[in-house]
Write an enzyme that holds these catalytic residues in place. Structure first.
Site, PDB file in Angstrom:
ATOM      1  N   ALA A 157       7.490  -0.319   6.600  1.00  0.00           N
ATOM      2  CA  ALA A 157       6.428  -0.461   7.400  1.00  0.00           C
ATOM      3  C   ALA A 157       6.471   0.492   8.466  1.00  0.00           C
ATOM      4  O   ALA A 157       7.568   0.943   9.201  1.00  0.00           O
ATOM      5  CB  ALA A 157       6.503  -1.951   8.020  1.00  0.00           C
TER       6      ALA A 157
ATOM      7  N   PRO B 101      10.986  11.215   3.550  1.00  0.00           N
ATOM      8  CA  PRO B 101       9.925  11.784   2.991  1.00  0.00           C
ATOM      9  C   PRO B 101       9.209  13.089   3.761  1.00  0.00           C
ATOM     10  O   PRO B 101       8.979  13.019   5.009  1.00  0.00           O
ATOM     11  CB  PRO B 101       8.898  10.698   2.792  1.00  0.00           C
ATOM     12  CG  PRO B 101       9.594   9.327   2.952  1.00  0.00           C
ATOM     13  CD  PRO B 101      10.558   9.958   4.086  1.00  0.00           C
ATOM     14  N   GLY B 102       8.668  14.080   3.102  1.00  0.00           N
ATOM     15  CA  GLY B 102       7.922  15.113   3.609  1.00  0.00           C
ATOM     16  C   GLY B 102       6.348  14.472   3.481  1.00  0.00           C
ATOM     17  O   GLY B 102       6.196  13.346   3.840  1.00  0.00           O
TER      18      GLY B 102
ATOM     19  N   GLY C 176       2.343  16.672  18.737  1.00  0.00           N
ATOM     20  CA  GLY C 176       1.493  15.489  18.990  1.00  0.00           C
ATOM     21  C   GLY C 176       2.143  14.223  18.549  1.00  0.00           C
ATOM     22  O   GLY C 176       1.460  13.180  18.279  1.00  0.00           O
TER      23      GLY C 176
ATOM     24  N   ARG D 240       0.641  -1.278  -0.080  1.00  0.00           N
ATOM     25  CA  ARG D 240       0.208  -0.007   0.117  1.00  0.00           C
ATOM     26  C   ARG D 240       0.938   1.429   0.062  1.00  0.00           C
ATOM     27  O   ARG D 240       2.099   1.108   0.449  1.00  0.00           O
ATOM     28  CB  ARG D 240      -1.030  -0.118   1.266  1.00  0.00           C
ATOM     29  CG  ARG D 240      -1.928  -1.099   1.317  1.00  0.00           C
ATOM     30  CD  ARG D 240      -2.768  -1.144   2.615  1.00  0.00           C
ATOM     31  NE  ARG D 240      -3.431   0.118   2.859  1.00  0.00           N
ATOM     32  CZ  ARG D 240      -3.884   0.332   3.958  1.00  0.00           C
ATOM     33  NH1 ARG D 240      -3.718  -0.345   5.132  1.00  0.00           N
ATOM     34  NH2 ARG D 240      -4.445   1.597   4.175  1.00  0.00           N
TER      35      ARG D 240
ATOM     36  N   ILE E 102       3.387  13.108   1.623  1.00  0.00           N
ATOM     37  CA  ILE E 102       3.011  12.520   0.319  1.00  0.00           C
ATOM     38  C   ILE E 102       1.748  12.034   0.177  1.00  0.00           C
ATOM     39  O   ILE E 102       0.886  11.915   1.411  1.00  0.00           O
ATOM     40  CB  ILE E 102       3.881  11.333   0.392  1.00  0.00           C
ATOM     41  CG1 ILE E 102       5.464  11.388   0.891  1.00  0.00           C
ATOM     42  CG2 ILE E 102       3.820  10.442  -0.826  1.00  0.00           C
ATOM     43  CD1 ILE E 102       6.218  12.346  -0.248  1.00  0.00           C
TER      44      ILE E 102
ATOM     45  N   GLN F  93       7.478  17.012  15.450  1.00  0.00           N
ATOM     46  CA  GLN F  93       5.902  17.432  14.794  1.00  0.00           C
ATOM     47  C   GLN F  93       5.039  17.354  16.352  1.00  0.00           C
ATOM     48  O   GLN F  93       5.135  16.358  17.285  1.00  0.00           O
ATOM     49  CB  GLN F  93       5.623  16.465  14.081  1.00  0.00           C
ATOM     50  CG  GLN F  93       3.948  16.704  13.681  1.00  0.00           C
ATOM     51  CD  GLN F  93       3.943  18.046  12.948  1.00  0.00           C
ATOM     52  OE1 GLN F  93       3.552  19.186  13.871  1.00  0.00           O
ATOM     53  NE2 GLN F  93       4.026  18.206  11.716  1.00  0.00           N
TER      54      GLN F  93
ATOM     55  N   TYR G  46       6.247   8.848  17.042  1.00  0.00           N
ATOM     56  CA  TYR G  46       6.601   9.006  15.626  1.00  0.00           C
ATOM     57  C   TYR G  46       7.963   9.461  15.369  1.00  0.00           C
ATOM     58  O   TYR G  46       8.795   8.968  14.857  1.00  0.00           O
ATOM     59  CB  TYR G  46       5.547   9.306  14.946  1.00  0.00           C
ATOM     60  CG  TYR G  46       5.460   9.256  13.461  1.00  0.00           C
ATOM     61  CD1 TYR G  46       5.048   8.008  12.833  1.00  0.00           C
ATOM     62  CD2 TYR G  46       6.184  10.150  12.657  1.00  0.00           C
ATOM     63  CE1 TYR G  46       5.357   7.703  11.456  1.00  0.00           C
ATOM     64  CE2 TYR G  46       6.146   9.928  11.360  1.00  0.00           C
ATOM     65  CZ  TYR G  46       5.916   9.046  10.573  1.00  0.00           C
ATOM     66  OH  TYR G  46       5.886   8.776   9.540  1.00  0.00           O
TER      67      TYR G  46
END
Length: 240
Positions: free
Chosen positions: A83, A177-178, A143, A12, A180, A141, A147
């Site tokens: 993942a 990546p920013g 919140g 995905r 996407i 970031q 992550y």
């Protein structure tokens, strides 16, 4: 020689684009997934890419899953650690389970996959590992302490493992990546998404195929002098 590649979370979004890009370049690709069996079956039927189900955050399951791929396809030459999950909340509302699950899968998955494949690459004197980090692991970031910490950890993991693999012909790199245009970003409320795009100098979201092209470059036979690097693909949103 046909190279064998595993892409985790490979059915995905960004993972799917990576799986397809590598297949188009002649790699034999195995796409790992953790959840939806019906979607995985449909992916295989549409692409011809074999899928394998296991939780990359589970060490023993990962070792067994990679062993099965090798039995079916051959020794693993390329690993793309794509993942990942999110469990967003501000710290005072974040549960330990939310913290631990993100760390277990996003960062622990990189360790588990490397443990399963790096020794063989080292022995064969060739390998490519590409870890998918994030702009939020570089800049932080709100919140997303879990992550951001996991993705930042991926960048450090990449640099350290690159030093171990360099003299054995094994390169280890990361892509950050920013924002996407994937299902995950599509779930963001429109008003919030507009604010995000307004901060991207190129004025748009990135495309999964743009990330896939960068992965394909890092996995190439002639990319052996690139290791320990993090390639930022974020439309100019974060530069350092």
């Amino acid at each position: 020689m046909t190279r064998i590649a595993i892409v985790t979370g490979g059915t995905r979004g960004i993972g799917k684009a990576i799986s397809l890009a590598l297949k188009d370049l002649g790699y034999t690709v195995a796409a790992n997934y953790a959840g939806n069996d019906d979607k995985a079956k449909a992916f295989t039927e549409a692409t011809g890419i074999a899928t394998y189900k296991w939780d990359v955050g589970d060490h023993d399951a990962t070792l067994a899953g990679v062993k099965q791929v090798e039995a079916d396809l051959g020794p693993i030459d390329v690993v793309v650690n794509n993942a990942g999950i999110t469990r967003d909340a501000v710290l005072h509302k974040m549960s330990f389970d939310d913290w631990n699950e993100v760390m277990r899968i996003n960062l622990g998955g990189c360790f588990n996959m490397a443990k399963a494949t790096f020794p063989g690459m080292r022995e064969r004197k060739w390998g490519r590992i590409v870890n998918i980090g994030s702009i939020n692991g570089q800049s932080g970031q709100y919140g997303q302490v879990n992550y951001a910490a996991a993705k930042s950890g991926i960048h450090g993991f990449t640099k350290a493992l690159a030093q171990e693999g360099a003299k054995f012909g094994v390169t280890v790199n990361a892509i950050a990546p920013g924002y996407i245009d994937t299902d995950m970003v599509a779930a963001v409320p429109e008003a919030v998404l507009e604010k995000i795009v307004a901060k991207i100098p190129v004025g748009r979201l990135g495309q999964a195929k743009e990330i896939a092209r960068a992965v394909a470059f890092l996995c190439a036979e002639d990319a052996g002098f690139v290791t320990g690097s993090t390639l930022s693909l974020n439309g100019g949103q974060h530069m350092y």
